[in-house]
Design an enzyme around this catalytic site. Structure first.
Site, PDB file in Angstrom:
ATOM      1  N   ASP A  13       0.905  -1.121   0.046  1.00 12.80           N
ATOM      2  CA  ASP A  13      -0.079   0.043  -0.063  1.00 12.80           C
ATOM      3  C   ASP A  13       0.970   1.147  -0.121  1.00 12.80           C
ATOM      4  O   ASP A  13       2.110   1.027  -0.116  1.00 12.80           O
ATOM      5  CB  ASP A  13      -0.919  -0.073   0.989  1.00 12.80           C
ATOM      6  CG  ASP A  13      -0.421   0.285   2.483  1.00 12.80           C
ATOM      7  OD1 ASP A  13       0.943   0.424   2.869  1.00 12.80           O
ATOM      8  OD2 ASP A  13      -1.327   0.184   3.540  1.00 12.80           O
ATOM      9  N   HIS A  14       0.143   2.307   0.079  1.00  9.60           N
ATOM     10  CA  HIS A  14       0.823   3.528   0.066  1.00  9.60           C
ATOM     11  C   HIS A  14       2.056   3.766   1.089  1.00  9.60           C
ATOM     12  O   HIS A  14       2.918   4.417   1.002  1.00  9.60           O
ATOM     13  CB  HIS A  14       0.025   4.755   0.194  1.00  9.60           C
ATOM     14  CG  HIS A  14      -1.099   4.755   1.362  1.00  9.60           C
ATOM     15  ND1 HIS A  14      -1.964   3.772   1.227  1.00  9.60           N
ATOM     16  CD2 HIS A  14      -0.696   5.215   2.686  1.00  9.60           C
ATOM     17  CE1 HIS A  14      -2.684   3.926   2.606  1.00  9.60           C
ATOM     18  NE2 HIS A  14      -1.839   4.851   3.186  1.00  9.60           N
ATOM     19  N   CYS A  37       2.640  -3.405   4.114  1.00 10.15           N
ATOM     20  CA  CYS A  37       1.469  -2.391   4.515  1.00 10.15           C
ATOM     21  C   CYS A  37       2.144  -1.708   5.642  1.00 10.15           C
ATOM     22  O   CYS A  37       3.052  -1.980   6.143  1.00 10.15           O
ATOM     23  CB  CYS A  37       0.164  -2.896   4.387  1.00 10.15           C
ATOM     24  SG  CYS A  37      -0.426  -3.862   5.784  1.00 10.15           S
ATOM     25  N   GLY A  38       1.190  -1.167   6.315  1.00  9.25           N
ATOM     26  CA  GLY A  38       1.779  -0.213   7.572  1.00  9.25           C
ATOM     27  C   GLY A  38       2.358  -1.186   8.644  1.00  9.25           C
ATOM     28  O   GLY A  38       3.418  -1.123   9.130  1.00  9.25           O
ATOM     29  N   THR A  39       1.428  -2.254   9.006  1.00  8.46           N
ATOM     30  CA  THR A  39       1.807  -3.207   9.725  1.00  8.46           C
ATOM     31  C   THR A  39       1.940  -4.662   9.245  1.00  8.46           C
ATOM     32  O   THR A  39       2.523  -5.481  10.144  1.00  8.46           O
ATOM     33  CB  THR A  39       0.660  -3.385  10.839  1.00  8.46           C
ATOM     34  OG1 THR A  39      -0.727  -3.785  10.173  1.00  8.46           O
ATOM     35  CG2 THR A  39       0.247  -1.985  11.721  1.00  8.46           C
ATOM     36  N   GLY A  40       1.361  -4.957   8.025  1.00  6.23           N
ATOM     37  CA  GLY A  40       1.644  -6.383   7.538  1.00  6.23           C
ATOM     38  C   GLY A  40       0.379  -6.988   7.710  1.00  6.23           C
ATOM     39  O   GLY A  40       0.050  -8.068   7.059  1.00  6.23           O
ATOM     40  N   LEU A  41      -0.407  -6.603   8.620  1.00  7.69           N
ATOM     41  CA  LEU A  41      -1.706  -7.451   9.244  1.00  7.69           C
ATOM     42  C   LEU A  41      -2.859  -7.288   8.051  1.00  7.69           C
ATOM     43  O   LEU A  41      -3.283  -8.415   7.480  1.00  7.69           O
ATOM     44  CB  LEU A  41      -2.055  -6.871  10.640  1.00  7.69           C
ATOM     45  CG  LEU A  41      -1.333  -7.154  11.937  1.00  7.69           C
ATOM     46  CD1 LEU A  41      -1.845  -6.208  13.046  1.00  7.69           C
ATOM     47  CD2 LEU A  41      -0.968  -8.379  12.006  1.00  7.69           C
ATOM     48  N   GLY A  42      -3.300  -6.243   7.773  1.00 12.70           N
ATOM     49  CA  GLY A  42      -4.310  -6.099   7.266  1.00 12.70           C
ATOM     50  C   GLY A  42      -4.206  -6.599   5.515  1.00 12.70           C
ATOM     51  O   GLY A  42      -4.971  -7.427   4.989  1.00 12.70           O
ATOM     52  N   HIS A  94       7.884 -25.008   8.938  1.00 16.37           N
ATOM     53  CA  HIS A  94       6.909 -25.568   9.391  1.00 16.37           C
ATOM     54  C   HIS A  94       5.471 -25.477   8.821  1.00 16.37           C
ATOM     55  O   HIS A  94       4.581 -26.218   8.989  1.00 16.37           O
ATOM     56  CB  HIS A  94       6.766 -25.264  11.000  1.00 16.37           C
ATOM     57  CG  HIS A  94       7.738 -26.183  11.718  1.00 16.37           C
ATOM     58  ND1 HIS A  94       7.755 -26.009  13.145  1.00 16.37           N
ATOM     59  CD2 HIS A  94       8.907 -26.558  11.451  1.00 16.37           C
ATOM     60  CE1 HIS A  94       8.875 -26.643  13.795  1.00 16.37           C
ATOM     61  NE2 HIS A  94       9.547 -26.985  12.696  1.00 16.37           N
ATOM     62  N   ASN A  95       5.355 -24.302   8.238  1.00 20.54           N
ATOM     63  CA  ASN A  95       4.074 -23.960   7.570  1.00 20.54           C
ATOM     64  C   ASN A  95       3.739 -23.804   6.245  1.00 20.54           C
ATOM     65  O   ASN A  95       2.978 -23.556   5.680  1.00 20.54           O
ATOM     66  CB  ASN A  95       3.626 -22.506   8.497  1.00 20.54           C
ATOM     67  CG  ASN A  95       3.507 -22.640   9.913  1.00 20.54           C
ATOM     68  OD1 ASN A  95       4.352 -21.854  10.509  1.00 20.54           O
ATOM     69  ND2 ASN A  95       2.793 -23.742  10.397  1.00 20.54           N
ATOM     70  N   ARG A 147       5.903   0.386   8.618  1.00 21.84           N
ATOM     71  CA  ARG A 147       5.782   1.179   9.907  1.00 21.84           C
ATOM     72  C   ARG A 147       6.010   0.402  11.329  1.00 21.84           C
ATOM     73  O   ARG A 147       6.229   0.932  12.426  1.00 21.84           O
ATOM     74  CB  ARG A 147       4.376   1.560  10.266  1.00 21.84           C
ATOM     75  CG  ARG A 147       3.848   2.669   9.021  1.00 21.84           C
ATOM     76  CD  ARG A 147       2.579   3.176   9.459  1.00 21.84           C
ATOM     77  NE  ARG A 147       2.361   4.032   8.040  1.00 21.84           N
ATOM     78  CZ  ARG A 147       1.083   4.437   7.861  1.00 21.84           C
ATOM     79  NH1 ARG A 147       0.050   3.673   8.236  1.00 21.84           N
ATOM     80  NH2 ARG A 147       0.812   5.260   6.716  1.00 21.84           N
ATOM     81  N   HIS A 186       4.473 -31.503   9.907  1.00 23.47           N
ATOM     82  CA  HIS A 186       4.301 -30.339   9.684  1.00 23.47           C
ATOM     83  C   HIS A 186       3.528 -30.530   8.100  1.00 23.47           C
ATOM     84  O   HIS A 186       2.662 -29.921   7.774  1.00 23.47           O
ATOM     85  CB  HIS A 186       5.841 -29.826   9.017  1.00 23.47           C
ATOM     86  CG  HIS A 186       6.465 -29.774  10.271  1.00 23.47           C
ATOM     87  ND1 HIS A 186       6.180 -29.026  11.242  1.00 23.47           N
ATOM     88  CD2 HIS A 186       7.797 -30.315  10.478  1.00 23.47           C
ATOM     89  CE1 HIS A 186       7.237 -29.074  12.299  1.00 23.47           C
ATOM     90  NE2 HIS A 186       8.113 -29.794  11.643  1.00 23.47           N
ATOM     91  N   ARG A 238      -0.318 -31.052   9.220  1.00 22.47           N
ATOM     92  CA  ARG A 238      -0.743 -29.621   9.594  1.00 22.47           C
ATOM     93  C   ARG A 238      -1.108 -28.843   8.451  1.00 22.47           C
ATOM     94  O   ARG A 238      -2.124 -28.030   8.628  1.00 22.47           O
ATOM     95  CB  ARG A 238       0.117 -29.075  10.527  1.00 22.47           C
ATOM     96  CG  ARG A 238       0.233 -29.943  12.093  1.00 22.47           C
ATOM     97  CD  ARG A 238       1.186 -29.497  12.918  1.00 22.47           C
ATOM     98  NE  ARG A 238       1.175 -30.482  14.093  1.00 22.47           N
ATOM     99  CZ  ARG A 238       2.244 -30.336  15.110  1.00 22.47           C
ATOM    100  NH1 ARG A 238       3.371 -29.750  14.692  1.00 22.47           N
ATOM    101  NH2 ARG A 238       2.037 -31.331  16.009  1.00 22.47           N
TER     102      ARG A 238
END
Length: 149
Positions: free
Chosen positions: A8-9, A65-70, A98-99, A109, A134, A137
């Site tokens: 994102d921006h 993005c700002g946090t990587g979460l969204g 593992h994933n 940020r 692994h 799962r």
């Protein structure tokens, strides 16, 4: 390896540094944007990169993005994506090992560019431990997706 990157921006400068790192390591990079500082909606880019991964247009994806979460939440809505937000190298290592994480996300940020580069390098240099618990799962995660189609 062909790696797609989306952002994102808030992440233009960091994206440029990550692209430079990827190219220096010999990877082909597909930039899915955004490429301007105007406010934009991160879910768009999470979905674009996620779809590119599952459609085998790219081998792996990186999202910022700002946090990587969204942006990771949006990518994880695409069936077959296993996106992980990593703010330090150990989590990036485990996400791959593992994933079988196929999309890496982090926040411009939250971490600086040098730490972001370390995370990317560890993530790229780590292989999935195929078989055993692994794989079972990771398969279970796919089964959850299948139940919610």
């Amino acid at each position: 390896m062909k790696i797609g990157i989306g952002n994102d921006h808030s992440a233009l400068e960091m994206k440029a540094e990550i692209i430079e790192l990827l190219k220096a390591r010999g990877h082909e990079v597909v930039d899915y944007g955004t490429n301007c500082t105007d406010s934009c909606d991160y879910p768009t880019y999470g979905e674009i990169v996620g779809r590119a991964v599952v459609n085998h247009e790219i081998d792996q994806g990186i999202l910022i993005c700002g946090t990587g979460l969204g942006i990771s939440l949006a990518a994880n809505k695409v069936k077959g994506v296993r996106a992980a937000v990593c703010s330090e190298p150990f989590t990036a290592h485990m996400a791959r090992m593992h994933n079988n994480c196929n999309v890496l996300a982090f926040g411009a940020r939250v971490i600086g560019p040098e730490l972001a580069k370390m995370i990317v390098e560890v993530w790229l240099d780590t292989d999935f431990e195929e078989g055993g618990r692994h794989q079972r799962r990771v398969d279970m995660i796919g089964e959850i997706e299948d139940r919610w189609e």
